[in-house]
Design a protein around this motif. Structure first.
Motif, mmCIF file in Angstrom:
data_model
loop_
_atom_site.group_PDB
_atom_site.id
_atom_site.type_symbol
_atom_site.label_atom_id
_atom_site.label_comp_id
_atom_site.label_asym_id
_atom_site.label_seq_id
_atom_site.Cartn_x
_atom_site.Cartn_y
_atom_site.Cartn_z
ATOM 1 N N SER A 93 -2.292 4.832 -3.153
ATOM 2 C CA SER A 93 -3.277 5.542 -2.339
ATOM 3 C C SER A 93 -3.878 6.714 -3.101
ATOM 4 O O SER A 93 -3.161 7.520 -3.695
ATOM 5 C CB SER A 93 -2.617 6.080 -1.071
ATOM 6 N N HIS A 124 2.080 5.299 -0.524
ATOM 7 C CA HIS A 124 1.998 6.761 -0.599
ATOM 8 C C HIS A 124 3.339 7.252 -1.134
ATOM 9 O O HIS A 124 4.335 6.554 -1.049
ATOM 10 C CB HIS A 124 1.780 7.356 0.796
ATOM 11 N N ARG A 183 -3.235 -5.532 7.524
ATOM 12 C CA ARG A 183 -2.231 -4.579 7.081
ATOM 13 C C ARG A 183 -1.275 -4.276 8.242
ATOM 14 O O ARG A 183 -1.700 -4.107 9.362
ATOM 15 C CB ARG A 183 -2.878 -3.280 6.607
ATOM 16 N N HIS A 192 0.879 -1.184 0.000
ATOM 17 C CA HIS A 192 0.000 0.000 0.000
ATOM 18 C C HIS A 192 0.910 1.226 0.000
ATOM 19 O O HIS A 192 1.684 1.430 0.925
ATOM 20 C CB HIS A 192 -0.897 -0.031 1.230
#
Ligand code: ZN
Ligand code: ZN
Ligand code: ZN
Ligand code: ZN
Lengths: 226, 226
Positions: free
Chosen positions: A83, A49, A225, A47
């Motif tokens: 994201s 960013h 997560r 995941h």
């Protein structure tokens, strides 16, 4: 439960900086190596960013492209999730990286409070992001910060705005949103199962709640997560 | 259940206009006479919005003052509840009528989506409205549009930002927020009872859900809004 538990690693969020934790990977190359280590330890989803040079969060498609390319090279087979969260940009800039066609992207389908502000996901922006994800064949991870977000995702699947099966993340422990509470966590599972029986789910506990929520996920048949 | 069911009448919301329904009371004198009739039929609380001359919603303290004065004269003993909702103003203008010291005022403690926009209740505004209500000895009616709003209200009571016992309204049926769903309604009651055991609650179903939610309220021991 027969399905394996999928571990999603969120190497770098949008908040913590080097001054908070020197180990947090900020540059794209730091993120790639850190994810590489997590991939070898068994994580299946990254995941992601990205940050500007001054460590502030950004939705810059070029930085996302460099990260995605590095992850595909160093972590072959790992699922790359970008994201579209609202801390990194505003309006359609939040989806500017979707033409990169990552495997997955995060999607919030409702609004809620964050520690010091409103996390704004207006209906027309949600619909546009969902449409971009359909166009580019990206599987959304629905970020559910509250109960109605689960019901709304199921509604969007029913009317064709989201492809099925849904993949929903229950986010708990953000101040002024939903705290980490096991009875509510169980009700999230029950509600998702009722409105979207074929959906899969995972959970994320923010800050000190992380390990607690990880344990609930593993015990109750979800993904998790770290 | 031994407590009587309190009926709250919301004569005029912030949306419907004469062109939608010629019977909707718009002017202050129309609102007073319509509430008077409801009062004589047994309604105990008047939930009040006010309008400008062009029927658009407003938070104008002078209009609220005229309505409050008229209700106190025509409906002696009726509880007057003024709306601080976000359709009628923005920021602190939403609480500009609180120095009138009504018996009650509505208070949203979280944010959520509405049909076409975000219903914004940023944390600092929520805290300021709650503080104004404590200062002027006004009992808030918490407007819960989602599950986390119930938990947040209990947290605000625990740390002294809200006086106890809480009075919470479950709002269902607003598009892009929480639909009217009985299993979720039951979980709202359970959650409020767990986090704020001395709280009272009521329910409001928007549009075609109104009678359904009224029936749930009466059957399950709550108060209700028409
Ligand atoms: Zn994230
Ligand atoms: Zn590597
Ligand atoms: Zn109202
Ligand atoms: Zn009268």
């Amino acid at each position: 439960m027969s399905d394996p538990c999928i571990i999603c690693v969120a190497i770098t969020g949008s908040v913590a900086r080097k001054e908070n934790n020197p180990a947090v990977p900020i540059t794209v190359s730091e993120q790639i190596e850190s994810t590489h280590a997590a991939f070898e330890a068994g994580a299946a989803i990254a995941h992601c960013h990205v940050r500007n040079d001054d460590e502030t969060p950004t939705s810059d498609p070029d930085r996302f492209a460099a990260l995605k390319e590095g992850l595909e090279k160093h972590c072959p087979g790992m699922i790359v999730q970008l994201s579209t969260g609202g801390r990194s940009g505003a309006g359609k800039a939040r989806g500017g990286m979707l033409p990169l066609r990552p495997d997955m992207a995060s999607l919030s389908v409702g609004s809620n409070n964050f520690p010091t502000r409103v996390y704004e996901n207006p209906p027309d922006l949600v619909d546009w992001l969902a449409e971009e994800m359909r166009t580019h064949d990206i599987k959304p991870e629905i970020e559910a910060f509250d109960l109605s977000h689960i019901v709304q995702a199921a509604k969007m699947a029913d009317d064709g705005r989201l492809k099925t099966p849904l993949y929903v993340q229950f986010v708990m422990g953000v101040k002024n949103a939903m705290p980490a509470d096991e009875r509510i966590f169980d009700f999230y599972i029950e509600t998702l199962d009722r409105f979207a029986p074929d959906a899969q789910w995972c959970g994320a506990g923010i800050g000190p709640n992380q390990l607690t929520v990880n344990e609930w996920c593993i015990a109750k048949g979800g993904h998790t997560r770290t």
